[in-house]
Design a protein around this motif. Structure first.
Motif, PDB file in Angstrom:
ATOM      1  N   PHE A 177       0.286  -1.360   0.036  1.00  0.00           N
ATOM      2  CA  PHE A 177      -0.625   0.332   0.152  1.00  0.00           C
ATOM      3  C   PHE A 177       1.447   1.226  -0.298  1.00  0.00           C
ATOM      4  O   PHE A 177       0.836   1.783  -0.781  1.00  0.00           O
ATOM      5  N   LEU A 178       2.222   1.347   0.626  1.00  0.00           N
ATOM      6  CA  LEU A 178       2.734   2.281   0.719  1.00  0.00           C
ATOM      7  C   LEU A 178       3.298   2.758  -0.383  1.00  0.00           C
ATOM      8  O   LEU A 178       3.760   3.764  -0.725  1.00  0.00           O
ATOM      9  N   ASN A 179       4.119   1.916  -0.842  1.00  0.00           N
ATOM     10  CA  ASN A 179       4.507   1.531  -2.323  1.00  0.00           C
ATOM     11  C   ASN A 179       4.074   2.238  -3.649  1.00  0.00           C
ATOM     12  O   ASN A 179       4.537   3.001  -4.202  1.00  0.00           O
ATOM     13  N   SER A 180       2.491   1.404  -3.004  1.00  0.00           N
ATOM     14  CA  SER A 180       1.732   2.110  -3.915  1.00  0.00           C
ATOM     15  C   SER A 180       1.361   3.364  -3.963  1.00  0.00           C
ATOM     16  O   SER A 180       0.484   4.487  -5.182  1.00  0.00           O
ATOM     17  N   LEU A 181       2.149   4.737  -3.282  1.00  0.00           N
ATOM     18  CA  LEU A 181       1.630   5.396  -2.631  1.00  0.00           C
ATOM     19  C   LEU A 181       2.668   6.639  -3.708  1.00  0.00           C
ATOM     20  O   LEU A 181       2.462   7.877  -3.767  1.00  0.00           O
ATOM     21  N   GLY A 182       3.541   5.542  -4.175  1.00  0.00           N
ATOM     22  CA  GLY A 182       4.649   6.516  -5.258  1.00  0.00           C
ATOM     23  C   GLY A 182       5.980   7.071  -3.542  1.00  0.00           C
ATOM     24  O   GLY A 182       6.537   8.388  -4.426  1.00  0.00           O
ATOM     25  N   LEU A 183       5.817   6.379  -2.981  1.00  0.00           N
ATOM     26  CA  LEU A 183       6.988   6.566  -1.895  1.00  0.00           C
ATOM     27  C   LEU A 183       8.485   6.819  -2.481  1.00  0.00           C
ATOM     28  O   LEU A 183       8.704   5.744  -3.275  1.00  0.00           O
TER      29      LEU A 183
END
Length: 105
Positions: free
Chosen positions: A79-85
């Protein structure tokens, strides 16, 4: 917050109408969380558009399950990686220990 949710639900239904999927629900149903109507809307959307066309092959090797992490940790990491971090989160507990990535999210 209520006005924002209503505006977001209106925008979502406008997009759904463009692909022929504006059925079953109204803005107030989405905002109020009417479970059965929202489920019917999602089922209709997925039945109308059951698959996406992929123009080029997608490398899924980076999504391999890490047995050292729990399912919840892997899910939250994705999920966090889907935010483009930037940089991406590889290990939920090691990469987030200082909290910087959480503040970016």
């Amino acid at each position: 917050s209520g006005d924002t949710n209503y505006a977001r639900s209106t925008a979502m239904l406008n997009e759904a109408d463009k692909i022929g999927c504006k059925k079953f629900v109204r803005e107030k149903d989405i905002v109020s969380g009417h479970k059965k109507l929202n489920l019917a809307f999602m089922a209709h959307t997925f039945n109308t558009w059951p698959a996406l066309n992929v123009d080029e092959p997608v490398d899924l090797s980076d999504l391999a399950d890490d047995p050292s992490q729990t399912l919840e940790a892997r899910t939250y990491t994705r999920f966090l990686n889907s935010l483009g971090l930037d940089p991406i989160v590889n290990n939920l507990f090691e990469d987030l220990c200082d909290g910087i990535q959480l503040l970016k999210a």
